[in-house]
Scaffold this motif. Structure first.
Motif, PDB file in Angstrom:
ATOM      1  N   MET A  12       0.976  -0.983   0.153  1.00 30.69           N
ATOM      2  CA  MET A  12       0.068  -0.188   0.052  1.00 30.69           C
ATOM      3  C   MET A  12       0.744   1.273  -0.100  1.00 30.69           C
ATOM      4  SD  MET A  12      -2.981  -1.295   0.150  1.00 30.69           S
ATOM      5  CE  MET A  12      -3.932  -0.062   0.603  1.00 30.69           C
ATOM      6  N   ALA A  13       0.418   2.280  -0.860  1.00 28.74           N
ATOM      7  CA  ALA A  13       1.381   3.357  -1.107  1.00 28.74           C
ATOM      8  C   ALA A  13       0.692   4.686  -0.639  1.00 28.74           C
ATOM      9  CB  ALA A  13       1.848   3.385  -2.275  1.00 28.74           C
ATOM     10  N   GLY A  14       1.260   5.440   0.277  1.00 30.90           N
ATOM     11  CA  GLY A  14       0.427   6.895   0.361  1.00 30.90           C
ATOM     12  C   GLY A  14       1.430   7.949  -0.044  1.00 30.90           C
ATOM     13  N   THR A  15       0.557   8.454  -0.725  1.00 33.20           N
ATOM     14  CA  THR A  15       1.150   9.797  -1.611  1.00 33.20           C
ATOM     15  C   THR A  15       0.812  11.297  -1.144  1.00 33.20           C
ATOM     16  OG1 THR A  15      -0.662  10.060  -3.169  1.00 33.20           O
ATOM     17  CG2 THR A  15       0.911   8.302  -3.524  1.00 33.20           C
ATOM     18  N   GLY A  16       1.466  12.107  -1.802  1.00 32.12           N
ATOM     19  CA  GLY A  16       0.990  13.658  -1.447  1.00 32.12           C
ATOM     20  C   GLY A  16       1.173  14.238  -2.800  1.00 32.12           C
ATOM     21  N   PRO A  17       0.676  15.412  -3.301  1.00 33.71           N
ATOM     22  CA  PRO A  17      -0.016  16.502  -2.512  1.00 33.71           C
ATOM     23  C   PRO A  17      -1.493  16.248  -2.459  1.00 33.71           C
ATOM     24  CG  PRO A  17       0.808  17.543  -4.197  1.00 33.71           C
ATOM     25  CD  PRO A  17       1.157  16.041  -4.529  1.00 33.71           C
ATOM     26  N   ARG A  18      -1.869  15.072  -2.894  1.00 34.21           N
ATOM     27  CA  ARG A  18      -3.297  14.937  -3.002  1.00 34.21           C
ATOM     28  C   ARG A  18      -3.872  13.948  -2.041  1.00 34.21           C
ATOM     29  NH1 ARG A  18      -4.552  13.377  -8.728  1.00 34.21           N
ATOM     30  NH2 ARG A  18      -6.628  13.323  -8.001  1.00 34.21           N
ATOM     31  N   GLY A  19      -2.918  13.177  -1.098  1.00 32.29           N
ATOM     32  CA  GLY A  19      -3.500  12.490   0.181  1.00 32.29           C
ATOM     33  C   GLY A  19      -4.251  11.185  -0.477  1.00 32.29           C
ATOM     34  N   LEU A  20      -3.645  10.499  -1.640  1.00 27.04           N
ATOM     35  CA  LEU A  20      -4.227   9.352  -2.284  1.00 27.04           C
ATOM     36  C   LEU A  20      -3.500   8.258  -1.809  1.00 27.04           C
ATOM     37  CD1 LEU A  20      -4.790  10.628  -5.940  1.00 27.04           C
ATOM     38  CD2 LEU A  20      -6.384  10.418  -3.988  1.00 27.04           C
ATOM     39  N   VAL A  21      -4.026   6.938  -1.603  1.00 25.47           N
ATOM     40  CA  VAL A  21      -3.626   5.714  -1.387  1.00 25.47           C
ATOM     41  C   VAL A  21      -3.797   4.755  -2.296  1.00 25.47           C
ATOM     42  CG1 VAL A  21      -3.358   3.596   0.422  1.00 25.47           C
ATOM     43  CG2 VAL A  21      -3.745   6.382   1.223  1.00 25.47           C
ATOM     44  N   TYR A  22      -2.613   3.974  -2.986  1.00 25.41           N
ATOM     45  CA  TYR A  22      -2.935   3.099  -3.909  1.00 25.41           C
ATOM     46  C   TYR A  22      -2.356   1.759  -3.358  1.00 25.41           C
ATOM     47  CZ  TYR A  22      -2.908   7.005  -6.925  1.00 25.41           C
ATOM     48  OH  TYR A  22      -3.316   8.330  -7.637  1.00 25.41           O
ATOM     49  N   ARG A  23      -2.877   0.699  -4.031  1.00 24.34           N
ATOM     50  CA  ARG A  23      -2.288  -0.804  -3.918  1.00 24.34           C
ATOM     51  C   ARG A  23      -1.331  -1.117  -5.058  1.00 24.34           C
ATOM     52  NH1 ARG A  23      -2.113  -5.909  -4.518  1.00 24.34           N
ATOM     53  NH2 ARG A  23      -1.655  -7.068  -2.505  1.00 24.34           N
ATOM     54  N   SER A  35      -9.086   7.891  -1.315  1.00 24.89           N
ATOM     55  CA  SER A  35      -8.651   9.388  -1.163  1.00 24.89           C
ATOM     56  C   SER A  35      -9.081   9.612   0.307  1.00 24.89           C
ATOM     57  CB  SER A  35      -9.441  10.313  -2.011  1.00 24.89           C
ATOM     58  OG  SER A  35      -9.120  11.458  -1.963  1.00 24.89           O
ATOM     59  N   THR A  36      -7.947  10.115   0.829  1.00 27.83           N
ATOM     60  CA  THR A  36      -7.985  10.729   2.507  1.00 27.83           C
ATOM     61  C   THR A  36      -8.922  11.926   2.447  1.00 27.83           C
ATOM     62  OG1 THR A  36      -6.205  11.900   2.244  1.00 27.83           O
ATOM     63  CG2 THR A  36      -6.081   9.457   2.925  1.00 27.83           C
ATOM     64  N   GLY A  37      -8.651  12.773   1.411  1.00 33.28           N
ATOM     65  CA  GLY A  37      -9.314  13.917   1.587  1.00 33.28           C
ATOM     66  C   GLY A  37      -8.305  15.172   2.245  1.00 33.28           C
ATOM     67  N   GLU A  38      -7.163  14.469   2.580  1.00 33.04           N
ATOM     68  CA  GLU A  38      -6.055  15.264   3.308  1.00 33.04           C
ATOM     69  C   GLU A  38      -4.893  15.414   2.465  1.00 33.04           C
ATOM     70  OE1 GLU A  38      -6.324  16.358   6.452  1.00 33.04           O
ATOM     71  OE2 GLU A  38      -8.305  15.670   6.296  1.00 33.04           O
ATOM     72  N   ARG A  39      -3.923  16.082   2.725  1.00 25.72           N
ATOM     73  CA  ARG A  39      -2.943  16.607   1.535  1.00 25.72           C
ATOM     74  C   ARG A  39      -1.710  15.499   1.536  1.00 25.72           C
ATOM     75  NH1 ARG A  39      -1.232  21.083  -1.130  1.00 25.72           N
ATOM     76  NH2 ARG A  39       0.987  21.320  -1.594  1.00 25.72           N
ATOM     77  N   TYR A  40      -1.357  14.946   2.634  1.00 26.59           N
ATOM     78  CA  TYR A  40      -0.322  14.128   2.721  1.00 26.59           C
ATOM     79  C   TYR A  40      -0.478  12.676   3.617  1.00 26.59           C
ATOM     80  CZ  TYR A  40       2.718  17.940   1.425  1.00 26.59           C
ATOM     81  OH  TYR A  40       2.963  19.040   0.581  1.00 26.59           O
TER      82      TYR A  40
END
Length: 110
Positions: A12-23, A35-40
């Motif tokens: 699982m990968a957490g990203t920024g600056p759109r706060g998305l998580v990918y598998r 999508s977390t709705g957060e920035r990071y």
């Protein structure tokens, strides 16, 4: 990518600056998990039953992620939650950067 956590044969990968998580699977196939709705997304750990905990910034929030959905479970006074680890009993510990506090969430949602 800002964070990685093992997930079976992939990560699982957490990203920024759109706060998305990918598998990301072992063969490189990538799908958006939430999508977390957060920035990071500074940290991820497994929450069981297909869900994930996400330590986020810049508002210092702990999110519980299920496929396509993000639920706010802890809103702190930190700017970023930068460290995360399971407590071994369905909960999680998270650490913040601006005040340097460690928070515990018992695993029950907000």
């Amino acid at each position: 990518m800002l964070s990685l956590a093992a997930d079976g044969d992939g990560v699982m990968a957490g990203t920024g600056p759109r706060g998305l998580v990918y598998r990301v699977s072992a063969n490189g196939d990538t799908t958006r998990f939430a999508s977390t709705g957060e920035r990071y997304v500074w940290g991820l750990t497994n929450a069981g039953n297909g869900a994930w905990w996400a330590a986020t910034g810049t508002k210092g929030r702990l999110m519980k992620l299920t496929r396509g959905k993000a639920e706010l479970v802890l809103d702190t006074e930190e700017s970023n939650l930068t460290a995360i680890v399971s407590d071994g009993a369905n909960g999680v510990y998270v650490g913040g950067d601006s005040r340097g506090r460690v928070y515990h969430h018992d695993g029950r949602t907000a």
